[in-house]
Scaffold this motif. Structure first.
Motif, PDB file in Angstrom:
ATOM      1  N   TYR A  83       0.746  -1.265   0.197  1.00  0.00           N
ATOM      2  CA  TYR A  83       0.019  -0.054  -0.066  1.00  0.00           C
ATOM      3  C   TYR A  83       0.942   1.266  -0.068  1.00  0.00           C
ATOM      4  O   TYR A  83       1.811   1.207   0.428  1.00  0.00           O
ATOM      5  CB  TYR A  83      -0.609   0.176   1.128  1.00  0.00           C
ATOM      6  CG  TYR A  83      -1.604  -1.127   1.227  1.00  0.00           C
ATOM      7  CD1 TYR A  83      -2.888  -1.405   0.572  1.00  0.00           C
ATOM      8  CD2 TYR A  83      -1.383  -2.275   2.132  1.00  0.00           C
ATOM      9  CE1 TYR A  83      -3.621  -2.239   0.855  1.00  0.00           C
ATOM     10  CE2 TYR A  83      -2.136  -3.262   2.280  1.00  0.00           C
ATOM     11  CZ  TYR A  83      -3.364  -3.407   1.647  1.00  0.00           C
ATOM     12  OH  TYR A  83      -4.000  -4.514   1.525  1.00  0.00           O
TER      13      TYR A  83
ATOM     14  N   PHE B  75      -2.036   4.890   3.556  1.00  0.00           N
ATOM     15  CA  PHE B  75      -2.815   3.757   4.097  1.00  0.00           C
ATOM     16  C   PHE B  75      -2.897   3.783   5.541  1.00  0.00           C
ATOM     17  O   PHE B  75      -4.139   3.625   6.050  1.00  0.00           O
ATOM     18  CB  PHE B  75      -2.401   2.202   3.689  1.00  0.00           C
ATOM     19  CG  PHE B  75      -3.327   1.172   3.959  1.00  0.00           C
ATOM     20  CD1 PHE B  75      -4.466   1.154   3.365  1.00  0.00           C
ATOM     21  CD2 PHE B  75      -2.961   0.410   4.905  1.00  0.00           C
ATOM     22  CE1 PHE B  75      -5.408   0.302   3.687  1.00  0.00           C
ATOM     23  CE2 PHE B  75      -3.674  -0.580   5.658  1.00  0.00           C
ATOM     24  CZ  PHE B  75      -4.964  -0.627   4.697  1.00  0.00           C
TER      25      PHE B  75
ATOM     26  N   GLN C  95      -6.978   3.818   7.289  1.00  0.00           N
ATOM     27  CA  GLN C  95      -7.644   2.969   7.955  1.00  0.00           C
ATOM     28  C   GLN C  95      -7.317   2.919   9.312  1.00  0.00           C
ATOM     29  O   GLN C  95      -6.235   2.947   9.767  1.00  0.00           O
ATOM     30  CB  GLN C  95      -6.867   1.712   7.113  1.00  0.00           C
ATOM     31  CG  GLN C  95      -7.542   0.360   7.967  1.00  0.00           C
ATOM     32  CD  GLN C  95      -8.884  -0.196   7.691  1.00  0.00           C
ATOM     33  OE1 GLN C  95      -9.897   0.524   7.794  1.00  0.00           O
ATOM     34  NE2 GLN C  95      -9.078  -1.221   6.984  1.00  0.00           N
TER      35      GLN C  95
ATOM     36  N   MET D 137      -5.947   1.163  12.490  1.00  0.00           N
ATOM     37  CA  MET D 137      -5.014   0.084  12.549  1.00  0.00           C
ATOM     38  C   MET D 137      -5.630  -1.105  13.405  1.00  0.00           C
ATOM     39  O   MET D 137      -5.200  -2.275  13.608  1.00  0.00           O
ATOM     40  CB  MET D 137      -3.688   0.176  12.698  1.00  0.00           C
ATOM     41  CG  MET D 137      -3.069   1.084  11.710  1.00  0.00           C
ATOM     42  SD  MET D 137      -2.830   0.004  10.339  1.00  0.00           S
ATOM     43  CE  MET D 137      -3.740   0.702   9.024  1.00  0.00           C
TER      44      MET D 137
ATOM     45  N   PHE E  46      -9.997  -4.675  12.508  1.00  0.00           N
ATOM     46  CA  PHE E  46      -9.628  -5.730  11.799  1.00  0.00           C
ATOM     47  C   PHE E  46     -10.747  -6.211  10.779  1.00  0.00           C
ATOM     48  O   PHE E  46     -10.674  -7.335  10.175  1.00  0.00           O
ATOM     49  CB  PHE E  46      -8.932  -6.810  12.386  1.00  0.00           C
ATOM     50  CG  PHE E  46      -7.704  -6.409  13.137  1.00  0.00           C
ATOM     51  CD1 PHE E  46      -6.734  -6.639  12.417  1.00  0.00           C
ATOM     52  CD2 PHE E  46      -7.568  -6.072  14.452  1.00  0.00           C
ATOM     53  CE1 PHE E  46      -5.426  -6.217  12.874  1.00  0.00           C
ATOM     54  CE2 PHE E  46      -6.445  -5.563  15.038  1.00  0.00           C
ATOM     55  CZ  PHE E  46      -5.260  -5.639  14.207  1.00  0.00           C
TER      56      PHE E  46
ATOM     57  N   MET F 238     -12.104  -6.811   7.525  1.00  0.00           N
ATOM     58  CA  MET F 238     -11.177  -6.736   6.096  1.00  0.00           C
ATOM     59  C   MET F 238     -12.214  -5.696   4.900  1.00  0.00           C
ATOM     60  O   MET F 238     -11.445  -5.288   4.333  1.00  0.00           O
ATOM     61  CB  MET F 238     -11.076  -8.049   5.648  1.00  0.00           C
ATOM     62  CG  MET F 238     -10.184  -8.863   6.583  1.00  0.00           C
ATOM     63  SD  MET F 238      -8.638  -8.380   6.666  1.00  0.00           S
ATOM     64  CE  MET F 238      -7.677  -9.765   6.556  1.00  0.00           C
TER      65      MET F 238
ATOM     66  N   ARG G 145      -8.987  -3.678   3.585  1.00  0.00           N
ATOM     67  CA  ARG G 145      -7.846  -4.571   3.590  1.00  0.00           C
ATOM     68  C   ARG G 145      -7.618  -5.882   2.710  1.00  0.00           C
ATOM     69  O   ARG G 145      -8.314  -6.400   2.171  1.00  0.00           O
ATOM     70  CB  ARG G 145      -7.318  -5.042   5.231  1.00  0.00           C
ATOM     71  CG  ARG G 145      -7.431  -4.088   5.910  1.00  0.00           C
ATOM     72  CD  ARG G 145      -7.120  -4.590   7.351  1.00  0.00           C
ATOM     73  NE  ARG G 145      -7.326  -3.642   8.345  1.00  0.00           N
ATOM     74  CZ  ARG G 145      -6.467  -3.240   9.136  1.00  0.00           C
ATOM     75  NH1 ARG G 145      -5.293  -3.740   9.301  1.00  0.00           N
ATOM     76  NH2 ARG G 145      -6.493  -2.283  10.207  1.00  0.00           N
ATOM     77  N   THR G 146      -6.288  -6.179   2.376  1.00  0.00           N
ATOM     78  CA  THR G 146      -5.920  -7.020   1.400  1.00  0.00           C
ATOM     79  C   THR G 146      -6.376  -6.737  -0.117  1.00  0.00           C
ATOM     80  O   THR G 146      -7.314  -5.852  -0.298  1.00  0.00           O
ATOM     81  CB  THR G 146      -6.377  -8.600   1.735  1.00  0.00           C
ATOM     82  OG1 THR G 146      -7.969  -8.734   1.515  1.00  0.00           O
ATOM     83  CG2 THR G 146      -6.208  -8.770   3.321  1.00  0.00           C
TER      84      THR G 146
ATOM     85  N   TYR H 186     -10.162  -6.757  -0.713  1.00  0.00           N
ATOM     86  CA  TYR H 186     -11.189  -5.600  -0.582  1.00  0.00           C
ATOM     87  C   TYR H 186     -10.878  -4.254  -0.627  1.00  0.00           C
ATOM     88  O   TYR H 186     -11.516  -3.154  -0.423  1.00  0.00           O
ATOM     89  CB  TYR H 186     -11.658  -6.081   1.076  1.00  0.00           C
ATOM     90  CG  TYR H 186     -12.295  -7.121   1.193  1.00  0.00           C
ATOM     91  CD1 TYR H 186     -13.618  -7.281   0.893  1.00  0.00           C
ATOM     92  CD2 TYR H 186     -11.602  -8.057   1.905  1.00  0.00           C
ATOM     93  CE1 TYR H 186     -14.369  -8.542   1.069  1.00  0.00           C
ATOM     94  CE2 TYR H 186     -12.302  -9.452   2.104  1.00  0.00           C
ATOM     95  CZ  TYR H 186     -13.570  -9.548   1.787  1.00  0.00           C
ATOM     96  OH  TYR H 186     -14.198 -10.901   2.060  1.00  0.00           O
ATOM     97  N   TYR H 187      -9.585  -3.927  -0.885  1.00  0.00           N
ATOM     98  CA  TYR H 187      -8.971  -2.632  -0.935  1.00  0.00           C
ATOM     99  C   TYR H 187      -9.420  -1.984  -2.090  1.00  0.00           C
ATOM    100  O   TYR H 187      -9.418  -2.230  -3.350  1.00  0.00           O
ATOM    101  CB  TYR H 187      -7.421  -2.633  -0.972  1.00  0.00           C
ATOM    102  CG  TYR H 187      -6.714  -1.420  -0.858  1.00  0.00           C
ATOM    103  CD1 TYR H 187      -6.903  -0.535   0.372  1.00  0.00           C
ATOM    104  CD2 TYR H 187      -5.988  -0.718  -2.035  1.00  0.00           C
ATOM    105  CE1 TYR H 187      -6.345   0.712   0.213  1.00  0.00           C
ATOM    106  CE2 TYR H 187      -5.498   0.428  -1.910  1.00  0.00           C
ATOM    107  CZ  TYR H 187      -5.458   1.193  -0.756  1.00  0.00           C
ATOM    108  OH  TYR H 187      -4.898   2.563  -0.564  1.00  0.00           O
TER     109      TYR H 187
END
Length: 96
Positions: free
Chosen positions: A39, A43, A47, A49, A52, A54, A60-61, A64-65
């Protein structure tokens, strides 16, 4: 001085030093695909942190980003340039 590059070897284990060395010294052209999404530096401000989830925006990942990553999951790199000639073909997509 500022380094010209950073090598991320992703735990090459005891046998990884030799392939890494021959690649860095240009004896072989190794290539690979990124096993993670890299990223952009902002980032961590987009988001929370500690959250979690997703799929919560921006996600995230690679799955889904919704933003534009610096390097996408599965991006391939090579230490050489390729040139095709004498072929008639049409590129229909630049994504892998």
């Amino acid at each position: 001085p500022t380094p010209g590059a950073i090598v991320e070897a992703f735990y090459p284990n005891v046998n990884g030093a030799h392939p890494l060395a021959v690649t860095l010294f240009g004896e072989e052209n190794r290539w690979g695909r990124l096993p993670v999404t890299i990223y952009k530096s902002n980032f961590i401000t987009e988001q929370d942190m500690t959250n979690f989830d997703m799929s919560a925006s921006p996600g995230r990942t690679y799955r889904y980003y919704t933003g534009e990553p610096l390097f996408s999951f599965g991006t391939g790199l090579s230490y050489t340039d390729f040139e095709l000639s004498g072929n008639n073909f049409t590129v229909t997509s630049k994504k892998l």
